[in-house]
Design a protein around this motif. Structure first.
Motif, PDB file in Angstrom:
ATOM      1  N   SER A   1       0.828  -1.203   0.000  1.00 54.42           N
ATOM      2  CA  SER A   1       0.000   0.000   0.000  1.00 54.42           C
ATOM      3  C   SER A   1       0.865   1.257   0.000  1.00 54.42           C
ATOM      4  O   SER A   1       1.975   1.269   0.525  1.00 54.42           O
ATOM      5  CB  SER A   1      -0.922  -0.004   1.219  1.00 54.42           C
ATOM      6  OG  SER A   1      -0.152   0.079   2.388  1.00 54.42           O
TER       7      SER A   1
ATOM      8  N   ARG B   1      -6.055   4.854   0.457  1.00 54.21           N
ATOM      9  CA  ARG B   1      -7.103   3.878   0.150  1.00 54.21           C
ATOM     10  C   ARG B   1      -7.776   4.316  -1.138  1.00 54.21           C
ATOM     11  O   ARG B   1      -8.110   5.481  -1.306  1.00 54.21           O
ATOM     12  CB  ARG B   1      -8.097   3.811   1.298  1.00 54.21           C
ATOM     13  CG  ARG B   1      -7.445   3.260   2.561  1.00 54.21           C
ATOM     14  CD  ARG B   1      -8.451   3.188   3.679  1.00 54.21           C
ATOM     15  NE  ARG B   1      -7.877   2.547   4.841  1.00 54.21           N
ATOM     16  CZ  ARG B   1      -7.286   3.201   5.833  1.00 54.21           C
ATOM     17  NH1 ARG B   1      -7.190   4.501   5.791  1.00 54.21           N
ATOM     18  NH2 ARG B   1      -6.799   2.550   6.862  1.00 54.21           N
TER      19      ARG B   1
ATOM     20  N   ILE C   1       1.743   5.174   0.972  1.00 54.19           N
ATOM     21  CA  ILE C   1       1.644   6.027   2.158  1.00 54.19           C
ATOM     22  C   ILE C   1       1.771   7.470   1.686  1.00 54.19           C
ATOM     23  O   ILE C   1       2.716   7.811   0.969  1.00 54.19           O
ATOM     24  CB  ILE C   1       2.766   5.728   3.181  1.00 54.19           C
ATOM     25  CG1 ILE C   1       2.707   4.287   3.651  1.00 54.19           C
ATOM     26  CG2 ILE C   1       2.713   6.697   4.348  1.00 54.19           C
ATOM     27  CD1 ILE C   1       1.537   3.969   4.543  1.00 54.19           C
TER      28      ILE C   1
ATOM     29  N   THR D   1      -0.319   8.764   6.208  1.00 53.29           N
ATOM     30  CA  THR D   1      -1.639   8.172   6.024  1.00 53.29           C
ATOM     31  C   THR D   1      -1.601   7.138   4.914  1.00 53.29           C
ATOM     32  O   THR D   1      -1.081   7.404   3.825  1.00 53.29           O
ATOM     33  CB  THR D   1      -2.669   9.274   5.651  1.00 53.29           C
ATOM     34  OG1 THR D   1      -2.612  10.302   6.639  1.00 53.29           O
ATOM     35  CG2 THR D   1      -4.064   8.724   5.560  1.00 53.29           C
ATOM     36  N   SER D   2      -2.152   5.967   5.189  1.00 53.21           N
ATOM     37  CA  SER D   2      -2.269   4.934   4.158  1.00 53.21           C
ATOM     38  C   SER D   2      -3.283   5.378   3.114  1.00 53.21           C
ATOM     39  O   SER D   2      -4.373   5.820   3.453  1.00 53.21           O
ATOM     40  CB  SER D   2      -2.735   3.612   4.764  1.00 53.21           C
ATOM     41  OG  SER D   2      -1.798   3.133   5.677  1.00 53.21           O
TER      42      SER D   2
END
Length: 143
Positions: A2, A102, A4, A99-100
């Motif tokens: 993922s 999405r 970041i 923050t990841s």
């Protein structure tokens, strides 16, 4: 793996400064009100004092309403943008912490939750104003 989205240190410092200034202003306002109340209690009749405090409560209710409506608007606009872009956080967002990212349906769920929270916050702001209006009217605090 993922992605970041890194934190923006400048934005973090800006928020810390703004919160510090707001805290200082609110503490000063508290002490100013306390000083005014002590002085007013000595020089005003009970009826005048009740009216003055009632006006201040009315001003506080209006301020709470404005804050809730602005927060609700922010949440609605942010949610709409997240749903439109199908990405959380937005590309040009300046997060305070890492923050990841999405994307897709997960981002849309976050966006819809933000929109629902914004709507609830706006409705709460209207409810606070209506309740304050009735409360002030019931107690007879008029200018």
């Amino acid at each position: 793996m993922s992605q970041i989205q890194p934190a923006d240190p400048a934005q973090r410092r800006r928020v810390a400064v703004i919160l510090t200034i707001a805290a200082i202003v609110l503490i000063a306002a508290y002490f100013a009100f306390d000083h005014w109340l002590e002085d007013a209690a000595q020089r005003m009749t009970t009826t005048e004092l009740v009216r003055s405090v009632g006006r201040m409560i009315s001003i506080c209710v209006i301020a709470m309403t404005v804050c809730l409506l602005l927060l609700g608007r922010h949440l609605l606009l942010r949610g709409r943008r997240i749903v439109r872009d199908r990405r959380y956080p937005a590309n040009d967002a300046r997060p305070l912490r890492d923050t990841s990212v999405r994307e897709g349906d997960e981002a849309v769920r976050i966006g819809n939750a933000s929109r629902i929270a914004g709507l609830i916050t706006c409705l709460l702001g209207v409810a606070v104003e209506v309740a304050g209006w009735f409360w002030v009217g019931k107690l007879g605090w008029t200018a």
